[in-house]
Scaffold this active site. Sequence first.
Site, PDB file in Angstrom:
ATOM      1  N   ARG A  49       7.926 -27.949  13.054  1.00  0.00           N
ATOM      2  CA  ARG A  49       8.564 -29.334  12.799  1.00  0.00           C
ATOM      3  C   ARG A  49       7.451 -30.154  11.925  1.00  0.00           C
ATOM      4  NH1 ARG A  49       8.827 -33.231  15.924  1.00  0.00           N
ATOM      5  NH2 ARG A  49       9.394 -32.012  17.549  1.00  0.00           N
ATOM      6  N   TYR A 101      24.708 -40.675  -7.439  1.00  0.00           N
ATOM      7  CA  TYR A 101      25.314 -39.416  -6.602  1.00  0.00           C
ATOM      8  C   TYR A 101      26.016 -39.813  -5.495  1.00  0.00           C
ATOM      9  CZ  TYR A 101      25.785 -35.401  -3.501  1.00  0.00           C
ATOM     10  OH  TYR A 101      26.248 -34.587  -2.573  1.00  0.00           O
TER      11      TYR A 101
HETATM   12  N1  PLP Z   1      20.991 -36.431  -5.598  1.00  0.00           N
HETATM   13  C1  PLP Z   1      21.528 -35.969  -6.588  1.00  0.00           C
HETATM   14  C2  PLP Z   1      21.385 -36.266  -8.141  1.00  0.00           C
HETATM   15  C3  PLP Z   1      22.419 -34.878  -6.381  1.00  0.00           C
HETATM   16  O1  PLP Z   1      23.318 -34.268  -7.305  1.00  0.00           O
HETATM   17  C4  PLP Z   1      22.532 -34.349  -5.058  1.00  0.00           C
HETATM   18  C5  PLP Z   1      23.438 -33.435  -4.591  1.00  0.00           C
HETATM   19  O2  PLP Z   1      24.410 -33.027  -5.334  1.00  0.00           O
HETATM   20  C6  PLP Z   1      21.599 -34.859  -3.930  1.00  0.00           C
HETATM   21  C7  PLP Z   1      20.748 -35.813  -4.484  1.00  0.00           C
HETATM   22  C8  PLP Z   1      21.728 -34.455  -2.622  1.00  0.00           C
HETATM   23  O3  PLP Z   1      21.386 -33.419  -2.604  1.00  0.00           O
HETATM   24  P1  PLP Z   1      21.691 -32.055  -1.281  1.00  0.00           P
HETATM   25  O4  PLP Z   1      23.065 -31.797  -1.728  1.00  0.00           O
HETATM   26  O5  PLP Z   1      20.751 -31.270  -1.667  1.00  0.00           O
HETATM   27  O6  PLP Z   1      21.530 -32.946   0.097  1.00  0.00           O
END
Ligand code: PLP
Length: 385
Positions: A49, A101
Amino acid sequence: MTKNKFATTAVRAGINSDEHHGAVIPAIHLSSTYALKGFNNKRQFDYSRTGNPTRATFAQAIADLEGGALGIVTSTGMSAVHLICQLLSTDDLVVIPHDCYGGSYRLFTHLAKRGQFKLAVVDQNDEQALAKALEQNPKLVLVETPSNPLMRLVDIEKVVKASHQVGALVAVDNTFLSPILQQPLALGADIVFHSTTKFINGHSDVVGGVLVTKEQALGEELAWWANCIGITGSAFDSYLALRGLKTLPVRMKQHQENADELAKFLQSHPAIEKVYYPGFENHPGHDIAKKQQANFGSMMSFELKGGEAAVIKLFDNLQLFTLAQSLGGVESLISHPSTMTHAGMEIEAQIEAGISQSLVRVSVGIEDIDDIIADLNTGLNASQQ
Ligand code: PLP
């Protein structure tokens, strides 16, 4: 850093590092624990970890590509975002973009509701709104450029300058471009992070994240938290992502070539109202993209004239494209942000961010471009009937 250097850094990561057997490719170390040499005499790794050789090789490769001091590999992209939140106390203010996102938006808004920090959701291209938020001395400014799903561009250097003036750290989500097309740390950011689930791994068989800091001390603070809360990535995922990383520079070239052609085709199709692609000269962020990116990337979205009904017909008539969440894999994917990637955003916030029911997002893969265009042409024609 030149393009050649990227290719060499990506391919050579971990190569020839096995002193015991001379294995060319770095081995995968699945052991959860490591023997001490003796009483109170630890080796470099003691518990997976905290630290793992396979994960460390992958972290170093990304840190090298991003030009940062320290890389931390996390279990998902969201855990990389969550890790950054560990820097915040209850009275600290965070500024996030209004169109980030959906998962990031959900995390920040829900943690803020529980009082873990204060939050300002801002259109970072609205200079007045950004200045007003910065006047409140935030601890952290989160940038996502190009944004998901509307490909809005934020001038990283400009936001960094204004944020640093008020003492705020800047963290940039570089998921959509990868270090091959954008280098936020060189533009002044303090932290760059990725969902490695996307372009970095590139084969849609790993969920992972990574974060790189410009300064060693901040990296060590975050690595401490990553171990403390237990969100470090697995050895197996690190092994796969390191393997995917080796072809990142060549994949990005092919993604880009296909995206440029597809964007032109989409713009000329009568079923489409508007295409969002930073490569177009009339895209509001075109000049920023030219300034801070090595190319325009292979993500794009478009608005259909026929609304949601047309979207359904389009999806029903595609054969090559897969209707799925995610992006950045070698295969072409299509999605409906409102009901998929951004479902974590309340409908009012979606409207505020410009996400409509007729918006479709495309992650352009590296299949033959003629097949990609032919498939979308069939779907778009059907969407008009
Ligand atoms: N940031 C962006 C721009 C994303 O498109 C995503 C997921 O689609 C993430 C962060 C989050 O990543 P994860 O799905 O690997 O947790």
